[in-house]
Design a protein around this motif. Structure first.
Motif: not given
Length: 252
Positions: A1-23
């Motif tokens: 999903m991403t080439d960065q470590p697992t990340t949690v980013t606020t994308v709107a008020e009260g809403v976070a988006r999480i992405a993680w490495l394969p595996g």
């Protein structure tokens, strides 16, 4: 999903988006989701439809599948992404209701259509000429979420034709394969009983959907209906005295 470590980013008020490495272990993603929900009302993930492992990780991290976002821009190109999300108010997945809701979000769902076989004393069948297609069809329509198919077909007949007719026993279950943009579906044909031919005088058409309604012989149905509909009509009539039957596109 991403080439960065697992990340949690606020994308709107009260809403976070999480992405993680394969595996990435599910436990890690689950922990990050739980932590994010202490600061956000919603945590979501966008997963590539081709990424089966990513879909499993999202699910077992407790996020429910919500649908597919089409044409999301990623690296300058439009792609599709499956949306998974968990809300702070969702029942925990270690409780039966929460676990069932999680399973319900991704298990297959089948569209259901209820139709009614209404006959006159000469064994003709009531057919409707529809506004949105050339072929005639049995009266009825799509079953709403949480609605009984037997209740649905009586509701549709009343809405479309102004006829208050109870739906009798189930005559036929007809599986409809995917066709022309439609997913597959189950069509349930219920017995609407035999009536005087003057029943059509009481019809009050829903003009957005119904052009006309008439009692037709089976031979006329063969001419007016799509081939699979004509087969369904004949199969339902043939089974009036035989209990529920099963066909696929009208074929036994």
């Amino acid at each position: 999903m991403t080439d960065q470590p697992t990340t949690v980013t606020t994308v709107a008020e009260g809403v976070a988006r999480i992405a993680w490495l394969p595996g990435e272990p599910v436990d890690v993603v689950r922990r990050e989701v739980a932590q994010a929900l202490t600061r956000h009302a919603r945590v979501e993930a966008l997963v590539d439809p081709a990424d089966d492992d990513g879909q499993r990780t999202a699910t077992w991290a407790g996020m429910r599948r919500e649908g597919v976002m089409r044409g999301v821009t990623v690296d300058g190109s439009p792609v599709d992404r499956i949306v998974y999300a968990r809300l702070a108010t969702d029942v925990p997945t270690d409780q039966p209701e929460g676990f069932r809701a999680l399973l319900n979000s991704f298990l297959p769902r089948k569209r259901a259509i209820g139709q009614m076989l209404i006959r006159d004393q000469d064994a003709r069948v009531l057919l409707c000429q529809l506004t949105y297609k050339r072929d005639w069809d049995l009266p009825g329509g799509v079953v709403e979420v949480g609605e009984s198919p037997q209740v649905a077909v009586a509701r549709e007949v009343e809405e479309e034709l102004g006829l208050r007719l109870p739906a009798g026993p189930l005559l036929l279950t007809d599986w409809l394969p995917p066709w022309s943009g439609w997913d597959d579906a189950l069509c349930l044909v219920f017995d609407g009983g035999a009536h005087d031919a003057s029943l059509t005088d009481r019809v009050v058409k829903q003009v957005r959907e119904i052009r006309s309604a008439a009692f037709c012989t089976l031979e006329e149905a063969d001419e007016l209906c799509a081939d699979f509909t004509a087969r369904r009509v004949r199969a339902a009539v043939a089974n009036l005295d035989g209990g529920p039957a099963y066909t696929e596109s009208g074929r036994g």
